[in-house]
Scaffold this motif. Sequence first.
Motif, PDB file in Angstrom:
ATOM      1  N   LEU A 111      -1.729 -20.519 -13.368  1.00 30.30           N
ATOM      2  CA  LEU A 111      -2.162 -19.684 -14.593  1.00 30.30           C
ATOM      3  C   LEU A 111      -1.859 -20.225 -15.969  1.00 30.30           C
ATOM      4  CD1 LEU A 111      -3.875 -17.150 -15.340  1.00 30.30           C
ATOM      5  CD2 LEU A 111      -1.702 -15.925 -15.096  1.00 30.30           C
ATOM      6  N   ARG A 125       1.296 -20.207  -8.002  1.00 29.03           N
ATOM      7  CA  ARG A 125       0.201 -19.741  -8.733  1.00 29.03           C
ATOM      8  C   ARG A 125       0.392 -19.266 -10.319  1.00 29.03           C
ATOM      9  NH1 ARG A 125      -0.917 -14.527  -5.275  1.00 29.03           N
ATOM     10  NH2 ARG A 125      -2.716 -14.012  -6.823  1.00 29.03           N
ATOM     11  N   LEU A 126       1.499 -18.767 -10.818  1.00 27.44           N
ATOM     12  CA  LEU A 126       1.666 -18.503 -11.856  1.00 27.44           C
ATOM     13  C   LEU A 126       1.645 -19.866 -12.901  1.00 27.44           C
ATOM     14  CD1 LEU A 126       4.568 -16.131 -11.424  1.00 27.44           C
ATOM     15  CD2 LEU A 126       2.456 -15.732 -12.834  1.00 27.44           C
ATOM     16  N   PHE A 178       2.540 -12.016 -13.755  1.00 27.92           N
ATOM     17  CA  PHE A 178       1.162 -12.147 -14.012  1.00 27.92           C
ATOM     18  C   PHE A 178       0.518 -11.221 -14.940  1.00 27.92           C
ATOM     19  CE2 PHE A 178       1.640 -13.622  -9.446  1.00 27.92           C
ATOM     20  CZ  PHE A 178       0.777 -14.669  -9.396  1.00 27.92           C
ATOM     21  N   ASP A 211      -7.540 -18.696 -15.165  1.00 28.36           N
ATOM     22  CA  ASP A 211      -7.880 -17.815 -13.914  1.00 28.36           C
ATOM     23  C   ASP A 211      -8.552 -18.196 -13.086  1.00 28.36           C
ATOM     24  OD1 ASP A 211      -6.838 -15.285 -15.161  1.00 28.36           O
ATOM     25  OD2 ASP A 211      -8.456 -15.012 -16.361  1.00 28.36           O
ATOM     26  N   GLU A 227      -5.633 -20.235 -10.951  1.00 24.01           N
ATOM     27  CA  GLU A 227      -4.796 -19.432 -10.366  1.00 24.01           C
ATOM     28  C   GLU A 227      -5.525 -18.926  -8.920  1.00 24.01           C
ATOM     29  OE1 GLU A 227      -3.139 -16.116  -8.780  1.00 24.01           O
ATOM     30  OE2 GLU A 227      -4.943 -15.600 -10.315  1.00 24.01           O
TER      31      GLU A 227
END
Length: 362
Positions: A59, A55-56, A12, A39, A42
């Motif tokens: 982002l 999640r990555l 992250f 942001d 994510e």
Amino acid sequence: MGRDTAAGDTAFEAARSLLVARGADTLEHPGGTLLAHLDRVEARLAAWGARDALRLAGLCHAFYGTDGFARNLLPLERREELAAAIGAEAEELVYLYASCDRGFSYAGLREEDGPFRDRFTSAVRTPTLRRRADFAELTAANELDLAAENPEARARWGGPLLRLFTRWRPLLSEAAFADAREILTLRGAEREAFLDGLERGDVRVGVVSHIASFHVTFVELGGVEGMMNIPEVSWRFYDLPGEIIAEGQELVFEVLDVDRSRDRISLSLKALEPDPLAAFARGGFGGVRTGRVTRTVPSGIFLLLADGVEAYVHHDDLDGRSPRAGDELTFEVRGVNRVTRRVRITLCRPPENPARPTPAPC
């Protein structure tokens, strides 16, 4: 689902460092700066319980540009730089999201064999169920952030998005779909304005959101839900709506009524179909025809006369016969009442010698 390892934290941190280095913190975006939007995407995925790789991807989903946001942060020739920072799986998801030809791919995404076209290469493939679910979840997080942050975008795209996510419901997590309903459902003055613009006879696109156990069908119209009673599904003969339609199916409906006192929108599919009884009546009568018994009841039978046209025959008019479903009987039409939707028929008498059947008079 939190970050479980130091390696996850490092990914992250590396992703954010690369985003800043590529100017995401100063690049304008409909949701503020691009970095602020990324942001939030994510964070929304984290709130839904998404794993770190997804999640990555959330982002970093704009690194190669998208079908809706052309600006890229890295050319495709440098994919290895992003993969080194966030890992191979997350980078693969970023590429999947960026490469989607939305106009081609969205319609079949929920289907097992739904085609997915790469807008960079024009190649068509069929992603796995896991990948299609990841793509749907990432799309929902991205679009819901824009709708939450940008009232203009929500007003323009909120209805179509809610219909889309209703179609994709099997691919979305419960948390994602609940968030979509919370953000995109119209309330208060918005709902009133929608209802004000709806009139009896209007034709609207909707998605079947739920077929209830009591057989009422609920339809997502795009921020407001309508309902369809079981007789309005089709002129065809059926016992349950699920024999004709399916949840997640996008269809065209006619508005039968907007009842403001009960806050109810009544819809119909049948109203947009040709009435088979009218066509049957225009076809004229006369001559012996053959029909098939569709069902039996204690007092008689129902006979299919033509596609979408049935007649009831009382047991007193069966001449002692006990036909079963699937049996064929001959008849003549005596009259059609389009108001009561009843067809009067006379059954032909069975031949006296079944071994040497001859045309039986009606």
